[in-house]
Design a protein around this motif. Structure first.
Motif, PDB file in Angstrom:
ATOM      1  N   ALA A  65      -2.059   1.225  -8.392  1.00 43.93           N
ATOM      2  CA  ALA A  65      -2.573   2.462  -7.260  1.00 43.93           C
ATOM      3  C   ALA A  65      -3.732   1.504  -7.173  1.00 43.93           C
ATOM      4  O   ALA A  65      -4.645   2.608  -5.947  1.00 43.93           O
TER       5      ALA A  65
ATOM      6  N   MET B 117       2.496   7.774  -6.816  1.00 40.64           N
ATOM      7  CA  MET B 117       1.242   7.194  -8.174  1.00 40.64           C
ATOM      8  C   MET B 117       1.747   8.805  -9.142  1.00 40.64           C
ATOM      9  O   MET B 117       2.170   8.784 -10.631  1.00 40.64           O
TER      10      MET B 117
ATOM     11  N   PHE C   5      -0.696   7.111  -3.265  1.00 42.99           N
ATOM     12  CA  PHE C   5      -1.319   7.598  -3.766  1.00 42.99           C
ATOM     13  C   PHE C   5      -0.289   9.237  -4.469  1.00 42.99           C
ATOM     14  O   PHE C   5       0.472   9.802  -4.983  1.00 42.99           O
TER      15      PHE C   5
ATOM     16  N   TYR D  83       2.439   1.141  -3.286  1.00 41.44           N
ATOM     17  CA  TYR D  83       1.437   1.916  -4.256  1.00 41.44           C
ATOM     18  C   TYR D  83       0.742   3.261  -3.920  1.00 41.44           C
ATOM     19  O   TYR D  83      -0.460   3.426  -4.540  1.00 41.44           O
TER      20      TYR D  83
ATOM     21  N   ARG E 249       0.935  -1.393  -0.301  1.00 43.77           N
ATOM     22  CA  ARG E 249      -0.049   0.089  -0.141  1.00 43.77           C
ATOM     23  C   ARG E 249       1.114   1.017  -0.413  1.00 43.77           C
ATOM     24  O   ARG E 249       0.057   2.235  -0.538  1.00 43.77           O
TER      25      ARG E 249
ATOM     26  N   ASN F 266      -5.861   0.820  -3.556  1.00 41.71           N
ATOM     27  CA  ASN F 266      -6.177   1.517  -1.998  1.00 41.71           C
ATOM     28  C   ASN F 266      -7.445   1.364  -3.149  1.00 41.71           C
ATOM     29  O   ASN F 266      -8.726   2.516  -2.030  1.00 41.71           O
TER      30      ASN F 266
END
Length: 521
Positions: free
Chosen positions: A251, A210, A207, A205, A202, A255
């Motif tokens: 991502a 990303m 935000f 990946y 997590r 998420n």
């Protein structure tokens, strides 16, 4: 050392010994069948051994294979010091009498404890002038998972072997319960490791990793991904090769509420159509030559999670029809089978093709296009967000530095050279360029001289100057507009101020308040 041994009848006959053991076995069997709590069950069984059989201060130790140690699971004693000590006492495998039982997998019977130098007496519980019996607790596969030990209340006699055999019988009865506890502890360890890996994924990946940059177009993509990740809607990611479409798909999955389920990926362009059907839908045993057993396809593997179909524009119209049914109905049939299999899968697809144009040409089914194009995310090529290149280069360089285990830096002249290039391979090409340049840099400082760009020294692919950015674009915020002006002005403040209709003093103030790092080229 505890010298208060229970008062037992002296020298029972063998018949009396067997009768007492039989009655004890009946009680132990009832406890095993009725008591669900492991520690309570052990406590009650050790109490029967102590009070009814003259096997004093029974102790069950359990192996921790991960640590290579033996720890006490239960012990029969009224002494609080012993009860507290059991929490901290450990034996390494092979250490002392208990550790030797685990290492060698065989029982140890001592006529007198003091005659055995390996006996460590860490609990100060047993009478060193009396016998001791220790037997291994084995799982069904024969591995040693623990030790059952106790001290007979009488000196060695002709029935010591009978007592030892009875302790071995109790160890066999405890085997299944101890095995479950060991596996449960291993399961907790696996769960902890799994949760740690999930946290790492997590974070990888997240935000913030990303999207690197501050341009309006990337912030818009960031917002789209954040919003769509919460739902199960199908996502179509559009963009040139090397722009990071797979990273965005990851991502979205990690998420989303499906993050604890599989993310399965397939490059549709990597397989011929004959294999693509089997790869996606699976096949039954004997469906074709080489199908020696049933195999689940990528859809079934991704059940409950996300299926990422990269290069979706490369599949043939015939296969598009088969894919459409799965997307519409959520069910499929394996190759060579007639049983319908239902799947719950979120689809994230990606392509570098213009699917609208492909639909107009009749090369891509219109109904499949609209089934996929629920939420479209267009990833811009690097040349359209060149203002992000300095931040992106620093991000990628820090990643390479971690891999190489050293500090890497980019000079301003190197950044200026990177900015002037059009990057047909996009972010992937930039990362490859930086890694190649880091290899050529002895001291970790990447200068203009060590950078080798595709086409830089090739007359057929000359370096093309970038077009000026429209500084009046309403989609740009103040920071982007100032950075773009500085880029076009070669990072000369006075020239950038003229482009923006500002005074040099005004642009200097903006640079300071917007926290813009000035580059010296």
């Amino acid at each position: 050392m505890n010298t208060h041994l229970a008062q037992r009848p002296a020298m029972p006959t063998r018949v009396e010994l067997y009768d007492g053991q039989l009655q004890a076995l009946s009680g132990i069997a009832r406890i095993l069948s009725r008591e669900p709590q492991f520690e309570v069950m052990l406590t009650q069984i050790l109490a029967i051994m102590h009070n009814d059989l003259g096997l004093l201060h029974g102790m069950v130790s359990i192996c921790d294979q991960a640590q290579g140690t033996l720890q006490i699971g239960a012990i029969h004693s009224d002494a609080q010091t012993v009860v507290h000590a059991r929490e901290t006492v450990r034996y390494r495998i092979g250490e002392g009498v208990l550790g030797s039982i685990v290492k060698n997998g065989s029982s140890i019977v001592l006529g007198r404890i003091s005659s055995e130098p390996r006996f460590l007496d860490r609990l100060a519980l047993y009478d060193l002038e009396m016998p001791f019996i220790g037997v291994p607790i084995k799982s069904q596969d024969g591995s040693i998972i623990g030790v059952l030990a106790a001290q007979p209340d009488s000196r060695p006699d002709s029935m010591m072997a009978d007592r030892a055999r009875f302790v071995e019988i109790i160890a066999c009865l405890l085997s299944q319960s101890v095995h479950l506890v060991v596996n449960q502890e291993d399961g907790h360890q696996v769960k902890n490791e799994r949760d740690e890996l999930r946290r790492e994924v997590r974070a990888k990946y997240g935000f913030e990793n990303m999207v690197v940059g501050h341009t309006a177009i990337m912030r818009r993509i960031f917002d789209q991904v954040r919003r769509v990740a919460k739902w199960d809607s199908t996502v179509l990611i559009l963009g040139e090769s090397g722009t990071g479409k797979e990273l965005i798909a990851s991502a979205i999955h990690y998420n989303s509420p499906r993050a604890h389920h599989p993310l399965v990926k397939l490059n549709c362009a990597a397989l011929p159509e004959t294999l693509l059907e089997s790869e996606l839908f699976g096949h039954e045993k004997g469906a074709f030559t080489g199908a020696v057993k049933q195999r689940k396809g990528r859809f079934e593997q991704a059940d409950g999670g996300t299926l990422f179909l990269d290069e979706i524009g490369e599949i043939s119209p015939m296969f598009q029809a088969k894919l459409l049914r799965v997307l519409q109905e959520g069910e499929l049939e394996r190759v060579g089978g007639n049983q319908t299999v239902r799947v719950n899968v979120r689809i994230v697809a990606a392509t570098n093709r213009d699917l609208e144009s492909e639909v107009e040409k009749g090369k891509f089914r219109e109904d499949l296009y609209y089934r996929l194009n629920v939420m479209a995310i267009r990833v811009p090529p690097l040349r359209e967000r060149i203002a992000d290149l300095p931040d992106l280069a620093e991000f990628l360089l820090s990643k390479i530095a971690r891999q190489q285990g050293r500090k890497l830096t980019l000079t301003d002249s190197a950044i200026r050279l990177l900015i002037s290039y059009r990057w047909p391979g996009n972010v992937r090409e930039l990362e490859n360029c930086l890694e190649r340049s880091s290899i050529m840099s002895e001291d970790g400082t990447i200068t203009r001289d060590v950078i080798s760009l595709t086409g830089l020294d090739n007359d057929s692919q000359p370096l093309t100057p970038l077009p000026d950015i429209d500084l009046g674009d309403d989609a740009m915020d103040d920071r982007e507009r100032v950075v773009a002006a500085l880029e076009q002005a070669g990072w000369v403040q006075a020239k950038a101020a003229r482009l923006l209709g500002m005074t040099p003093r005004q642009i200097a103030y903006r640079i300071q308040t917007l926290n813009i790092h000035m580059r010296k080229l």
